[in-house]
Design an enzyme around this catalytic site. Structure first.
Site, short mmCIF file in Angstrom:
data_model
loop_
_atom_site.label_atom_id
_atom_site.label_comp_id
_atom_site.label_asym_id
_atom_site.label_seq_id
_atom_site.Cartn_x
_atom_site.Cartn_y
_atom_site.Cartn_z
N ASP A 97 0.86 -1.18 0.00
CA ASP A 97 0.00 0.00 0.00
C ASP A 97 0.90 1.24 0.00
OD1 ASP A 97 -2.40 1.59 0.39
OD2 ASP A 97 -3.25 -0.18 1.36
N ASP A 193 -3.10 4.71 -2.40
CA ASP A 193 -4.17 5.28 -1.59
C ASP A 193 -4.58 6.69 -2.07
OD1 ASP A 193 -5.65 4.83 1.02
OD2 ASP A 193 -4.71 6.76 1.46
N GLU A 235 -6.34 4.15 -6.20
CA GLU A 235 -7.66 4.25 -5.56
C GLU A 235 -8.25 5.60 -5.96
OE1 GLU A 235 -9.75 4.13 -1.15
OE2 GLU A 235 -8.01 5.35 -1.55
N HIS A 305 -11.33 -2.98 2.77
CA HIS A 305 -11.37 -2.67 4.19
C HIS A 305 -12.20 -1.42 4.51
CE1 HIS A 305 -8.40 -0.21 2.32
NE2 HIS A 305 -8.32 0.57 3.39
N ASP A 306 -12.71 -0.74 3.50
CA ASP A 306 -13.50 0.48 3.71
C ASP A 306 -14.99 0.26 3.48
OD1 ASP A 306 -11.21 2.02 4.15
OD2 ASP A 306 -11.03 2.60 2.04
O1 TEU Z 1 -9.68 5.61 1.54
C1 TEU Z 1 -10.06 6.77 0.90
C2 TEU Z 1 -11.37 7.25 1.18
O2 TEU Z 1 -11.81 8.18 0.53
C3 TEU Z 1 -12.12 6.62 2.29
O3 TEU Z 1 -11.74 7.22 3.47
C4 TEU Z 1 -13.54 6.75 2.09
O4 TEU Z 1 -13.94 8.07 2.12
C5 TEU Z 1 -14.25 6.03 3.18
O5 TEU Z 1 -13.49 4.96 3.61
C6 TEU Z 1 -15.53 5.51 2.69
O6 TEU Z 1 -16.05 4.72 3.68
C7 TEU Z 1 -8.35 5.38 1.73
C8 TEU Z 1 -8.14 4.13 2.55
O7 TEU Z 1 -8.60 3.02 1.85
C9 TEU Z 1 -8.81 4.32 3.88
O8 TEU Z 1 -8.75 3.16 4.68
C10 TEU Z 1 -8.10 5.46 4.56
O9 TEU Z 1 -8.77 5.75 5.77
C11 TEU Z 1 -8.08 6.71 3.70
O10 TEU Z 1 -7.70 6.45 2.36
C12 TEU Z 1 -7.08 7.69 4.23
O11 TEU Z 1 -5.78 7.21 4.02
#
Ligand code: TEU
Ligand code: CA
Length: 529
Positions: A97, A193, A235, A305-306
């Site tokens: 990552d 990311d 992403e 994971h989000d």
């Molecule tokens: O996610 C980007 C992001 O935009 C997310 O925070 C999104 O808004 C949210 O998860 C929707 O539920 C990335 C990573 O995947 C996330 O885990 C991180 O928290 C974020 O970036 C910050 O680095």
């Protein structure tokens, strides 16, 4: 030369939740090494490892304090080197990552930057006299006042995640050096990311897709991975089809592919993920079809994971859990692109509802909850949103077996386990020839064995809204994939004759004329007219 990721399947590991090796309740690198046999059995070609770098953990590792050190809770650099080397013996590559839109406020660059306005690192971050309307993805203003120098710094995510200033060429060079450090270690790719944000123009309130974004990516490509057989997946939450085409156009020398999230807003009313609505599956079909028909290469994923578990979100995690999980797997893995599996998806893990905010770990959910209370929303409503969409749903520990804590840890797990681990676990799946696991295993084998999945054209087949059907076509060979998206029976008919059954989640079909699909039935077959 065909790049390695063209017929590969990537497995995403959330390290904190995968396997604990020392009883502290936190998954770690040694734990991952101990599960490589399992991943080889599944057949995946690569692991995408969520951040394991040194971090205070405000956002579970997406707040990095040292890009070139491993966080103690996960192990040591020697453990990581060992993981890379052992994984290779299991024919598995490592994708790291890359979090370069922001660092932790505990990164040495930021510690310097906030010391004085004249500090050489000041300009590595974004400092302004006054905040504007920009908001953080984790609630509230994106600007934080800093007493020492009486200015505000930008944080598009948590306060502990100050945004880097990509306009500064010195910063960019440091990032490229760091990337080369990892590339030299023998990793096979980067998942980038929120890469769409590095070209931000905060004064114009532009966060994603800034005017210099693609220029930076081309520079990065040149300075780091450009000449290597390397996977890069950006992403990009806001990418339109036109944006995606730019990122992945080989002539532009940017990225291999992007994660786009158009289908991710199907279960929300407006701009906020927390305002829930029932997803319309006809829209899901339309979105998948649009991207398949128009983009040369997609990344294919249901979970990460989000976002919540796919069967809980769009299918059924009760009576038809197994059928639904296999249906989503078959639907996705036979499309054109690189498939990603999020740990636990291959055994049909489900969302994990909570009754109180005390049981919620995720910073995004917690901030939203407390901001919501202040705005006068009820606890019940806020928890309903968290239970549907909160990020902890997908982050509960991996369910390995039916012993205490599912074999994840001998200690106290950092996050509660889903109590359904007694029924839903790896051990039970491996023992059952008809389990979801073996459907994934079969799909991965198909990806390795059939050029159709890499090179075949995609063609949507017109059906009623509750069915998603498509063809893949290569030369004079044709495949038909049929998926019932619902728990109701559905009628389907086609002129084709079945030549070969390829995969299914019910007994194989022998005819396609006027058939009644079972709940969440999915199958693929080679057909002739
Ligand atoms: O996610 C980007 C992001 O935009 C997310 O925070 C999104 O808004 C949210 O998860 C929707 O539920 C990335 C990573 O995947 C996330 O885990 C991180 O928290 C974020 O970036 C910050 O680095
Ligand atoms: Ca541990």
């Amino acid at each position: 030369m065909t790049p390695w990721w063209k017929n590969a399947v990537v497995y995403q590991i959330y390290p904190k939740s995968f396997q604990d090796s020392n009883g502290d309740g936190i998954g770690d690198l040694k734990g991952i090494i101990s599960r490589l046999d399992y991943l080889e059995k599944l057949g995946v070609d690569a692991i995408w490892l969520c951040p394991i770098y040194k971090s205070p953990g405000a956002d579970n590792g997406y707040d990095i304090a040292d890009y070139e050190a491993i966080d103690e809770q996960f192990g040591t650099m020697a453990d990581l080197d060992k993981l890379i080397q052992k994984a290779r013996q299991h024919h598995i590559r490592i994708v790291m990552d890359l979090v370069v839109n922001h660092t932790s406020d505990e990164h040495k660059w930021f510690i310097e930057s906030r010391k004085s306005r004249e500090n050489p690192y000041r300009d590595f971050y974004v400092w302004r006299d006054k905040p504007n309307k920009l908001t953080s993805a984790f609630s509230g203003s994106a600007w934080q006042y800093d007493e020492a120098t009486k200015q505000y710094y930008l944080h598009l995510f948590a306060k502990k995640q100050p945004d880097l200033n990509w306009k500064n060429p010195k910063l960019r060079q440091k990032i490229y050096d760091m990337m080369n450090f990892w590339i030299d270690k023998g990793i096979a790719g980067f998942r980038m990311d929120v890469i769409e944000c590095i070209g931000k123009e905060p004064d114009q309130e532009i966060t994603a897709n800034g005017p210099h974004l693609h220029e930076y990516l081309q520079e990065m490509n040149r300075e780091t991975f450009g000449k290597k057989d390397f996977l890069t997946v950006g992403e990009t939450w806001s990418a339109s089809l036109a944006d995606a085409k730019k990122y992945i156009d080989p002539k532009r020398h940017e990225l291999s592919m992007v994660f786009q999230f158009e289908a991710n807003s199907l279960d929300q009313v407006g701009a906020s993920k927390w305002d829930l609505k029932k997803p319309d599956l006809a829209e899901l079909k339309a979105i998948l079809t649009k991207w398949q028909e128009n983009l040369a290469w997609n990344s294919l994923f249901w979970e990460n994971h989000d976002i919540p578990r796919v069967i809980s979100r769009f299918g059924d995690d009760g009576k038809y859990r197994v059928e639904a999980a296999k249906m989503f797997a078959i639907m996705l893995h036979l499309l054109k692109g690189t498939p990603y599996i999020f740990n636990g998806e291959e055994i049909g893990m489900t969302n994990c509802p909570v009754e109180s905010i005390d049981d919620v770990n995720d910073i995004e959910s917690r901030n939203m909850y407390f901001a919501g209370l202040e705005k006068g929303k009820s606890k019940e409503e806020l928890l309903r949103s968290i239970n549907a969409k909160g990020r902890d749903n997908a982050r509960t520990p991996m369910q390995w077996d039916d012993t205490a804590n599912a074999g994840f840890t001998t200690g106290k797990p950092w996050l509660h386990l889903n109590p359904n681990y007694r029924e839903i676990n790896v051990k039970a799946c491996l023992a059952d020839k008809n389990s979801i696991f073996y459907t994934y295993q079969q799909l991965i084998k198909m990806r390795h064995n059939y050029p159709m999945l890499v090179d075949g054209d995609f063609k949507a087949v017109a059906t009623s809204d509750n069915i998603f059907a498509y063809e893949r076509v290569l030369g004079d060979e044709k495949w038909l994939v049929v998926c019932n998206l619902t728990k109701e029976e559905a009628t389907f008919t086609s002129e084709y004759k079945i030549q070969n059954a390829l995969i299914s989640n019910y007994p194989a079909r022998t005819t396609l004329q006027d058939i009644t699909l079972k709940p969440f039935e999915a199958f693929a077959c080679q057909v002739t007219c």
